[in-house]
Write a protein that holds these residues in place. Structure first.
Motif, mmCIF file in Angstrom:
data_model
loop_
_atom_site.group_PDB
_atom_site.id
_atom_site.type_symbol
_atom_site.label_atom_id
_atom_site.label_comp_id
_atom_site.label_asym_id
_atom_site.label_seq_id
_atom_site.Cartn_x
_atom_site.Cartn_y
_atom_site.Cartn_z
ATOM 1 N N SER A 173 -11.610 -2.294 17.140
ATOM 2 C CA SER A 173 -11.393 -3.641 16.558
ATOM 3 C C SER A 173 -11.362 -2.975 14.956
ATOM 4 O O SER A 173 -11.856 -1.837 14.555
ATOM 5 C CB SER A 173 -12.661 -4.437 16.679
ATOM 6 N N PRO A 174 -11.100 -3.724 13.704
ATOM 7 C CA PRO A 174 -11.159 -3.606 12.590
ATOM 8 C C PRO A 174 -12.738 -3.265 12.143
ATOM 9 O O PRO A 174 -13.013 -2.427 11.542
ATOM 10 C CB PRO A 174 -10.728 -4.923 12.048
ATOM 11 N N TRP A 175 -13.710 -3.755 13.111
ATOM 12 C CA TRP A 175 -15.043 -3.659 12.636
ATOM 13 C C TRP A 175 -15.595 -2.304 13.025
ATOM 14 O O TRP A 175 -16.000 -1.393 12.252
ATOM 15 C CB TRP A 175 -15.987 -4.515 13.776
ATOM 16 N N ALA A 176 -15.298 -1.846 14.398
ATOM 17 C CA ALA A 176 -15.327 -0.169 14.688
ATOM 18 C C ALA A 176 -14.522 0.706 13.840
ATOM 19 O O ALA A 176 -14.804 2.033 13.524
ATOM 20 C CB ALA A 176 -14.748 -0.194 16.191
ATOM 21 N N ILE A 177 -13.124 0.466 13.462
ATOM 22 C CA ILE A 177 -12.629 1.314 12.434
ATOM 23 C C ILE A 177 -13.264 1.327 11.301
ATOM 24 O O ILE A 177 -13.205 2.392 10.527
ATOM 25 C CB ILE A 177 -11.066 0.930 12.411
ATOM 26 N N GLY A 178 -13.771 0.234 10.609
ATOM 27 C CA GLY A 178 -14.449 0.430 9.527
ATOM 28 C C GLY A 178 -15.656 1.217 9.424
ATOM 29 O O GLY A 178 -15.914 1.769 8.582
ATOM 30 N N LEU A 179 -16.263 1.011 10.655
ATOM 31 C CA LEU A 179 -17.552 2.071 10.828
ATOM 32 C C LEU A 179 -17.359 3.282 10.716
ATOM 33 O O LEU A 179 -17.675 4.268 9.816
ATOM 34 C CB LEU A 179 -18.447 1.900 12.242
ATOM 35 N N ASN A 180 -16.277 3.725 11.439
ATOM 36 C CA ASN A 180 -15.683 5.122 11.485
ATOM 37 C C ASN A 180 -15.046 5.648 10.110
ATOM 38 O O ASN A 180 -15.437 6.724 9.456
ATOM 39 C CB ASN A 180 -14.757 5.249 12.289
ATOM 40 N N THR A 181 -14.404 4.573 9.484
ATOM 41 C CA THR A 181 -13.848 5.107 7.927
ATOM 42 C C THR A 181 -15.054 5.361 7.283
ATOM 43 O O THR A 181 -14.885 6.009 6.373
ATOM 44 C CB THR A 181 -13.126 3.760 7.521
ATOM 45 N N ALA A 182 -16.137 4.339 7.194
ATOM 46 C CA ALA A 182 -17.278 4.526 6.087
ATOM 47 C C ALA A 182 -17.852 6.205 6.664
ATOM 48 O O ALA A 182 -18.283 6.748 5.866
ATOM 49 C CB ALA A 182 -18.425 3.688 6.618
ATOM 50 N N ALA A 183 -17.992 6.660 7.927
ATOM 51 C CA ALA A 183 -18.578 7.661 8.173
ATOM 52 C C ALA A 183 -17.737 8.795 7.867
ATOM 53 O O ALA A 183 -18.153 9.884 7.209
ATOM 54 C CB ALA A 183 -18.801 7.820 9.886
ATOM 55 N N ARG A 184 -16.484 8.940 8.143
ATOM 56 C CA ARG A 184 -15.669 9.933 7.476
ATOM 57 C C ARG A 184 -15.422 10.231 6.012
ATOM 58 O O ARG A 184 -15.495 10.879 5.585
ATOM 59 C CB ARG A 184 -14.045 9.711 7.949
ATOM 60 N N SER A 185 -15.766 8.940 5.292
ATOM 61 C CA SER A 185 -15.965 9.067 3.887
ATOM 62 C C SER A 185 -17.014 9.552 3.397
ATOM 63 O O SER A 185 -16.939 10.590 2.477
ATOM 64 C CB SER A 185 -15.814 7.253 3.302
ATOM 65 N N ALA A 186 -18.126 9.428 4.108
ATOM 66 C CA ALA A 186 -19.188 9.923 3.914
ATOM 67 C C ALA A 186 -19.140 11.738 3.946
ATOM 68 O O ALA A 186 -19.608 12.233 2.943
ATOM 69 C CB ALA A 186 -20.631 9.419 4.472
ATOM 70 N N ILE A 187 -18.491 12.106 5.230
ATOM 71 C CA ILE A 187 -18.171 13.401 5.304
ATOM 72 C C ILE A 187 -17.557 14.121 4.303
ATOM 73 O O ILE A 187 -17.743 15.252 3.689
ATOM 74 C CB ILE A 187 -17.674 13.509 6.696
ATOM 75 N N ARG A 188 -16.508 13.316 3.814
ATOM 76 C CA ARG A 188 -15.448 13.874 2.656
ATOM 77 C C ARG A 188 -16.096 14.082 1.447
ATOM 78 O O ARG A 188 -15.825 14.734 0.665
ATOM 79 C CB ARG A 188 -14.252 13.227 2.947
ATOM 80 N N ALA A 189 -17.091 12.951 1.281
ATOM 81 C CA ALA A 189 -17.602 12.869 -0.184
ATOM 82 C C ALA A 189 -18.645 13.832 -0.249
ATOM 83 O O ALA A 189 -19.072 14.441 -1.325
ATOM 84 C CB ALA A 189 -18.243 11.594 -0.357
ATOM 85 N N ALA A 190 -19.238 14.347 0.838
ATOM 86 C CA ALA A 190 -20.294 15.392 0.939
ATOM 87 C C ALA A 190 -20.131 16.333 1.947
ATOM 88 O O ALA A 190 -21.013 16.408 3.123
ATOM 89 C CB ALA A 190 -21.823 14.567 0.907
ATOM 90 N N PRO A 191 -19.315 17.365 1.918
ATOM 91 C CA PRO A 191 -18.995 18.206 2.823
ATOM 92 C C PRO A 191 -20.047 19.236 2.934
ATOM 93 O O PRO A 191 -20.834 19.409 1.842
ATOM 94 C CB PRO A 191 -17.650 18.915 2.459
ATOM 95 N N GLY A 192 -20.234 19.911 3.972
ATOM 96 C CA GLY A 192 -21.101 21.097 4.113
ATOM 97 C C GLY A 192 -22.345 20.605 4.756
ATOM 98 O O GLY A 192 -23.472 21.511 5.078
ATOM 99 N N GLY A 193 -22.327 19.305 5.407
ATOM 100 C CA GLY A 193 -23.548 18.927 6.053
ATOM 101 C C GLY A 193 -24.003 17.546 5.735
ATOM 102 O O GLY A 193 -24.502 16.799 6.613
ATOM 103 N N GLU A 194 -24.364 17.434 4.509
ATOM 104 C CA GLU A 194 -24.911 16.329 4.121
ATOM 105 C C GLU A 194 -24.320 14.826 4.374
ATOM 106 O O GLU A 194 -24.832 13.807 4.748
ATOM 107 C CB GLU A 194 -25.237 16.260 2.742
ATOM 108 N N GLY A 195 -22.860 14.766 4.397
ATOM 109 C CA GLY A 195 -22.063 13.804 4.662
ATOM 110 C C GLY A 195 -22.273 13.605 6.345
ATOM 111 O O GLY A 195 -22.274 12.217 6.542
ATOM 112 N N LEU A 196 -22.285 14.503 6.869
ATOM 113 C CA LEU A 196 -22.466 14.305 8.513
ATOM 114 C C LEU A 196 -23.636 13.823 8.891
ATOM 115 O O LEU A 196 -23.659 12.766 9.739
ATOM 116 C CB LEU A 196 -22.241 15.703 9.215
ATOM 117 N N LYS A 197 -24.650 13.859 8.112
ATOM 118 C CA LYS A 197 -26.069 13.327 8.346
ATOM 119 C C LYS A 197 -25.997 11.785 7.988
ATOM 120 O O LYS A 197 -26.592 11.074 8.871
ATOM 121 C CB LYS A 197 -27.031 13.997 7.278
ATOM 122 N N VAL A 198 -25.107 11.557 6.735
ATOM 123 C CA VAL A 198 -25.095 10.175 6.521
ATOM 124 C C VAL A 198 -23.921 9.407 7.567
ATOM 125 O O VAL A 198 -24.434 8.301 8.113
ATOM 126 C CB VAL A 198 -24.495 9.926 5.038
#
Length: 329
Positions: A173-198
């Motif tokens: 759903s758009p809701w599930a895609i939105g959650l994944n989009t936010a997660a991937r954005s966190a990873i891309r904004a803070a590569p090297g591990g911190e984004g994956l934690k978020v």
């Protein structure tokens, strides 16, 4: 999160592990390449897998969740063992780490950013079954594994005898895609591990429910720090220690892109048990039930629990018995 996990957290081993063969690794597509949905071809695809029970031409195929792996005995003790739905004394149980994963199968980092689909993963799984001499399977998957089970129903209709899909819709759903989009954005904004934690913290909020957290994460474990805060930080650290951010992005993108039509699902001809979870905020029960209604030979059952998406791990209740009854018909 409690101790057990299906790709969501870790668990101690059960007191008596079912005998298994694994982890094993095989290299497939050496002579004929794998054609991906994106048009790229792959050769020499490495696949890591476990098997349980005596090899035979029919098997039960277990499909792991997003951050899971092929070691079913480590993360699903309620389901694997004598007298349980996955019984190695009577059945041949197979589970493989998915293409793009980070537990032995050719990973996202090795693929150089090539986009993957759930159907690509099913085709790799089919090649593994051919290697093992398996001609027919019962498929069992939960969470991402449940979505992958839908891909198996569409990609390999000649192999699948019946399927169990737990806590998963046919499409995001758009809701599930939105959650994944936010997660991937966190990873891309803070590569090297911190984004994956978020990203993990975001995901963990969707795996539980408000009432579940009220019951399990109230108060403080460290003075001045809410219990839920320390819990989320702990989950982020644990995933960072064992998982790959490229894999996280690749697999969540594959889930988001999987959008089978009603006509696709109407063409499925095998029996399917679809299980929803009453308090699931990631994949609401009504959404899961609606997808089941698009399958001609489905039956729907709902797990009534306060623990949200993770209830199939934390609070399975009668779920193992329900799955056993369906698989053994």
């Amino acid at each position: 999160m409690t101790a057990v996990f299906l790709g969501h957290s870790s668990s101690p081993l059960p007191a008596e592990e079912p005998a298994c063969s694994g982890p094993q690794t095989v290299t497939l597509f050496r002579h004929a390449p794998l054609l991906l949905d994106c048009g790229r071809v792959l050769s020499d695809v490495r696949v890591a897998f476990h098997t349980y029970g005596e090899a035979r031409e029919d098997a039960t195929l277990v499909l792991h969740a997003l951050t899971g792996d092929s070691a079913v005995h480590e993360w699903w003790p309620d389901f694997l063992g004598t007298g349980k739905p996955l019984d190695p004394s009577n059945d041949y149980v197979v589970c493989a780490n998915v293409l793009g994963g980070c537990a032995g199968t050719t990973g996202a980092g090795e693929l150089g950013g090539v986009p993957l689909t759930l159907r690509d993963m099913a085709r790799v799984g089919r090649a593994l079954l051919e290697h093992l001499g398996v001609r027919q399977v019962r498929v069992v998957g939960a969470s991402m594994g449940g979505m992958l089970a839908y891909a198996w129903l569409l990609e390999c209709p000649d192999l699948v005898e019946r399927a169990v899909i737990i806590g998963a819709p046919a499409r995001h759903s758009p809701w599930a895609i939105g959650l994944n989009t936010a997660a991937r954005s966190a990873i891309r904004a803070a590569p090297g591990g911190e984004g994956l934690k978020v990203a993990r913290q975001i995901a963990m909020l969707s795996y539980r429910s408000p009432e579940s957290f009220s019951r399990t994460q109230a108060g403080e474990r460290v003075p001045g720090v809410p219990a839920v805060t320390s819990y989320l930080h702990h989950q982020g650290e644990k995933l960072h220690a064992r998982f790959c951010e490229q894999t996280y992005c690749a697999l969540t993108a594959a889930m988001d892109a999987f959008q089978p039509t009603r006509a696709d699902l109407n063409a499925v001809r095998v029996p399917v048990l679809v299980v929803g979870i009453s308090s699931d905020v990631l994949y609401p029960a009504a959404e899961v039930r609606a997808c089941a209604g698009e399958l001609p030979r489905s039956e729907y059952w709902e797990l009534d629990s306060i623990h949200g998406h993770d209830a199939f791990l934390m609070d399975p209740q009668d779920l193992p018995e329900r799955v056993s009854e369906f698989l053994n018909r």
